[in-house]
Structure formats: C-alpha cells, structure tokens
Design an enzyme around this catalytic site. Structure first.
Site, PDB file in Angstrom:
ATOM      1  N   SER A 125       0.857  -1.189   0.000  1.00 28.74           N
ATOM      2  CA  SER A 125       0.000   0.000   0.000  1.00 28.74           C
ATOM      3  C   SER A 125       0.888   1.231   0.000  1.00 28.74           C
ATOM      4  O   SER A 125       2.120   1.132  -0.031  1.00 28.74           O
ATOM      5  CB  SER A 125      -0.874   0.013   1.243  1.00 28.74           C
ATOM      6  OG  SER A 125      -0.064   0.299   2.369  1.00 28.74           O
ATOM      7  N   LYS A 126       0.246   2.389   0.078  1.00 27.15           N
ATOM      8  CA  LYS A 126       0.988   3.665   0.068  1.00 27.15           C
ATOM      9  C   LYS A 126       2.040   3.726   1.174  1.00 27.15           C
ATOM     10  O   LYS A 126       3.051   4.399   1.037  1.00 27.15           O
ATOM     11  CB  LYS A 126       0.017   4.825   0.246  1.00 27.15           C
ATOM     12  CG  LYS A 126      -0.714   5.158  -1.030  1.00 27.15           C
ATOM     13  CD  LYS A 126      -1.354   6.535  -0.927  1.00 27.15           C
ATOM     14  CE  LYS A 126      -2.343   6.718  -2.057  1.00 27.15           C
ATOM     15  NZ  LYS A 126      -3.706   6.879  -1.607  1.00 27.15           N
ATOM     16  N   ARG A 127       1.756   3.042   2.266  1.00 25.86           N
ATOM     17  CA  ARG A 127       2.706   3.045   3.380  1.00 25.86           C
ATOM     18  C   ARG A 127       4.087   2.558   2.946  1.00 25.86           C
ATOM     19  O   ARG A 127       5.096   2.892   3.536  1.00 25.86           O
ATOM     20  CB  ARG A 127       2.215   2.127   4.510  1.00 25.86           C
ATOM     21  CG  ARG A 127       1.200   2.751   5.422  1.00 25.86           C
ATOM     22  CD  ARG A 127       0.849   1.820   6.554  1.00 25.86           C
ATOM     23  NE  ARG A 127       0.440   0.495   6.079  1.00 25.86           N
ATOM     24  CZ  ARG A 127       1.096  -0.611   6.316  1.00 25.86           C
ATOM     25  NH1 ARG A 127       2.200  -0.598   7.011  1.00 25.86           N
ATOM     26  NH2 ARG A 127       0.638  -1.764   5.852  1.00 25.86           N
TER      27      ARG A 127
END
Ligand code: GLU
Length: 521
Positions: A257-259
């Site tokens: 994910s963006k993380r």
C-alpha cells in the site's frame, strides 16, 4: 488454432478511482500475456459504477499508464469493438434489462427498506453475534404492494434472492476448489437506490455479454466469486474460468500500500524506469517460468507465460530487485536508444542545451566514438541536440558503461558535463582537496592542460602522469583531487575521459576554481 476456434477473451476491468498501481498493472499484464500467448483478445473495461469515487483524471491516468506499459488492448476505450460500450456508465440499460429478467423470474425482488432500518438490523445482528445479513423482509411483499410503492416513487434497491439451502462450488485455476454455504451468503443488492448496478452484478453481466472466457484478477475478489457464480447460473450465462492472483505484499509482509512508498505506475514512468523492465519485474510477482530464470523480454514473457505456473503464495514487492531488473534491461538498449533516453532525462532536468560549449569533434579517440551516421540511422530517434552534442553524449554513455543503471540517476552521475551547478560531495572535498599542497598541484595541472594542443584521452593521461613524475608523487595524488575538482564526486567514469569530455576550457576552469576555492593558508 484458427481464429474462429479461439474463444479466449480476457479483460482488465479497473475502477477509475485512483492511479494504476503495481497490483492492477500486474493483473493487466497477466491478462495481456495470456491473450497474446493464446492468440485471444485482451479487453479493457472501465468499471465506473461508483459515481462518487470515479474521476476523469483517474480514467486518463489509467489509459496513459496502460499505453506506456505497452499493454495494448484489442477492445475497449479508444479502440472500440463489437461488445461496447466499454465503460460501465454507458451500459445501464443492459443492467436494468437483466435485473428485470431476474425480477420477472422471481430470482430477485425490490427492497424498500430504509437505510435506517438496515442500520438497526445490522446493529441487532451484531449484538446477537450473527453475521450481518438482510432479513428478507421485502421478499414477502405482494405484487400489489410493490406496484403501489414503485408508483409512489418510494426509494428502493433490487436484491438477489439467494437460496437458503445448499452450497455453491467453483474451481479456480490457481487456488483449486471452493465451496460456500448459500446460507452464509446475503440477498445482495443488484441495483442500488440511485439506479446504478453494484459491482457484483455489473461485472457478471458485462463479462457474460463481452464473452469473457477467463477471469484473471486479484484474489481480493475471491470472496465475491460465490455471489457471481450464483448470478451466472441464475441468468443462464456460460460460466467463465477463474484465476485469482496472489496478493502483493510490501517488505514487512503486509499488503502493499501507500505506506510502502510510491506504487503507482506513473511514479515509475516519471522516474524514467523502462516499461519493459517494469513489466518483467511485475511478471515475477506471482509467476515464475522455472524458478530460476528472471530476465525476460516482452516477447519471451508472451512465449513462456502460463496460468498453470501462477503461485498461490503472496508475492513480495522488492524494490531493489525491481531496480536490478530495470538496469539489466537498460544494458540491452542500443546506443542510439540510450542516447534518446538519456537525452529525455537531461532535457527534463533543464540540462539541455549544455550551459557551456564543448568541442570534442576532432581529437577524441575514434575507436570509442561511434560513427555519427550510425547513431542516427540505428533508429529514427528524436534527437534535440546538435550533432556535436549527440557525439559527446554517445561517448559519455560508452565511457559510463554499466555504471549507468537507472535513468533516474542520470542528472546525479553526469550532470557536471552539462552544468556548473552540480552537487559537490563535501566529504570528497575534505578527503582530496582540502590540503595545503593541492591548490598548486591543481594549478600546475591546469597549466599543462592549457598548453596541450591535441586534447585527446591519451595526451590528457600522459600530461597528468608526467606531472606526477615531475612532482615525485603517485599519479593517484593528482587523479583523485582532479576528479573531485571536475565532478564534485569521489567516483566517476575514467578520469581522463572526463577531462576530454568536459573539454579543455571547462577542465582548466574547474581545476583553477578548485585551487582558488580550497586554498588553505
Ligand atoms: N473493478 C474491479 C476492480 O477494480 C474489477 C474486479 C474484477 O476484475 O472483477 O477491482
């Protein structure tokens, strides 16, 4: 296989609610590879039923990323085809007709329950520790009751009548057999109160009407498949084959994910990764040919790809491996191709035309400099530089060799050939320039270079070595400070080539500047 016998039709069906990410691109790639390998058709369908989240910007971004990756679709937006429109918002009549068939056949029903009632019901079920499920109240409404409410315009949805008994089975090419108890499935919504179809309904209607033979998608949709299988059966559609692709995880083994940093295809495109290198890496996220070979051209991927070799296990996105694969692909690019690619990066960084003029046409070592015509003829590249500059860049690229791994690093590793405003490594200055004896040595070297008539690599090296001999120091005592003075770095390509490619005037200027700047008294 004759065309008429080939019924393989696969699709990529993104929702235009954000960028095309690594996961979506991998799904698109596997569909593309399967279609190309089998001589089937690859369809792009835009699933924009979620009006609030779908944007034109996202749609355009997805199309651009697909085109950049070269995942050319046979039917879909911009291409057309016999089964359009290929955007769900243009297909609502079809969904309503199919929903009506289900209502007429008593396989679906209108539901007038208010959101408040559904909320209370969900709350009560949770209290009783039951799975939240619609209680079927509107299934019992009479025809007259329904007609009356519809005529009054009471807001409603259409729900599928899920059998209460039995189970639903399906086989997944990757994951094997699945069985779900119908009793655990809901009377799920087919048409929402705004008249739009739900994902589960639209996807089945479209896949069936577009004659999709294989549904290859992420395994986040595995839990939707039992409901979809019910719809296929109830609507009398041919059942497609399913292949659910394993999840892609970040380095910490949680879902990518963006993380985990940027994962959009646009990000890699903007940083000048090679599309074929990225595709090669994406192909390995869940598929392998023989567990060993990792480098594949697009052509080889098409030849070798097979649904049977897709793994059940999640794949881990490893940025350094992705970069390694990209650098291996860059090695294979022709010189003319590299000139064009590097030129684009320089151009984007405002490094073209160079801040200073360098004339290397005469004295450079002709063995290494490619023939100008040869460069031009290799491909009809769009060179924005003068012939002289193309020749200099060609030489820079040859001299760099495999030091050039990723195009995004071009400004950092060769920017000093194009501007005086390059980054200077302070540690390098401290190590090699900030010493009392250095300024006079740099000035002496500048004097010698100034005098040199033929500024070719051999002469440039000889001058430096002769000076070191005269000064009774090792050549390295001149080479290292010279490198830092000319490039601001501790590492560079062959220093004598750097001197030649910077040209006499610029080399002399930078040596003198370093002498002045770092004279310690
Ligand atoms: N629009 C869905 C998505 O973006 C497609 C799912 C499917 O392929 O069935 O996840």
């Amino acid at each position: 296989m004759a065309d008429s016998e080939n019924h393989i039709r696969v699709r990529f069906a993104p929702s235009p609610t954000g960028h095309l990410h690594v996961g979506g691109a991998r799904t698109a790639l596997y569909n593309y590879l399967y279609a190309r390998k089998t001589g089937g058709k690859f369809i792009l369908r835009i699933e924009d039923t979620d009006a609030k989240r779908s944007t034109v910007e996202s749609y355009k971004g997805i199309i651009e990323s697909m085109e950049w990756l070269g995942l050319n679709w046979d039917e879909g937006p911009l291409r057309g085809g016999d089964f359009g429109p290929y955007t769900q918002s243009g297909r609502s009549v079809l969904y309503h007709n199919e929903a009506q068939k289900l209502i007429d056949g008593e396989k679906a029903y209108y539901c007038f329950c208010t959101p408040e009632r559904l909320e209370t019901m969900r709350f009560e079920m949770e209290e009783k520790k039951l799975p939240p499920k619609y209680d079927g109240r509107c299934e019992g409404l009479s025809e007259v009751e329904v007609a009356e409410r519809l005529s009054k315009g009471v807001p409603h949805v259409v729900r599928f009548k899920m059998p209460h008994e039995g189970s639903v089975f399906f086989r997944d090419i990757v994951r094997g057999e699945f069985s779900f108890e119908n009793g655990k499935l809901d009377d799920f919504v087919l048409i929402k109160s705004d008249g739009r179809p739900t994902y589960n309904f639209a996807v089945v209607v479209d896949d069936a009407h577009m004659k999709i033979s294989h549904i290859i998608r992420g395994d986040d949709h595995l839990s939707n498949t039992p409901r979809q299988v019910h719809l296929y059966r109830t609507l009398g559609y041919n059942m497609p084959k399913f292949a659910h692709l394993p999840m892609i995880l970040g380095s910490d083994h949680s879902r990518l994910s963006k993380r985990h940093g940027a994962t959009s295809i646009a990000y890699y495109r903007n940083r000048h990764y090679l599309a074929d290198g990225l595709l090669n890496y994406l192909a390995l996220l869940g598929w392998s040919f023989d567990g060993k070979k990792e480098l594949f051209t697009r052509k080889a991927l098409i030849e070798k790809f097979s649904l049977k070799k897709i793994s059940k296990n999640p794949a881990i996105f490893d940025n350094s491996k992705m970069e390694w694969i990209n650098s291996e692909h860059l090695k294979e690019v022709s010189l003319a191709g590299k000139i064009s690619l590097v030129q684009d990066v320089l151009d984007e960084e405002d490094l073209l035309p160079p801040e200073f003029d360098v004339d290397i046409t005469k004295p450079v070592d002709l063995k290494i400099v490619p023939d100008r015509e040869e460069i031009k003829e290799t491909k009809s590249h769009n060179y924005k530089m003068s012939d002289k500059e193309i020749e200099r860049l060609a030489t820079i690229i040859i001299v760099l060799g495999n030091r050039l791994k990723l195009l995004k690093d071009v400004p950092a590793i060769i920017g000093y050939f194009y501007t005086d405003d390059y980054k200077v490594d302070e540690e390098a200055v401290r190590m090699h320039l900030l010493r009392s004896e250095i300024p006079s040595r740099m000035n002496k070297l500048a004097d010698e270079y100034q005098k040199l008539r033929y500024f070719d690599r051999k002469s440039v090296e000889k001058v430096l070595r002769d000076l070191a001999f005269d000064l009774e120091i090792a050549a390295g005592e001149l080479i290292h400070p010279c490198r830092v003075a000319l490039t601001g770095k501790i590492v560079s390509p062959d220093i004598f080539w750097v001197v030649v490619l910077l040209g006499k005037d610029k080399s002399v200027e930078r040596l003198r500047k370093a002498a002045k700047l770092y004279s310690v008294t």
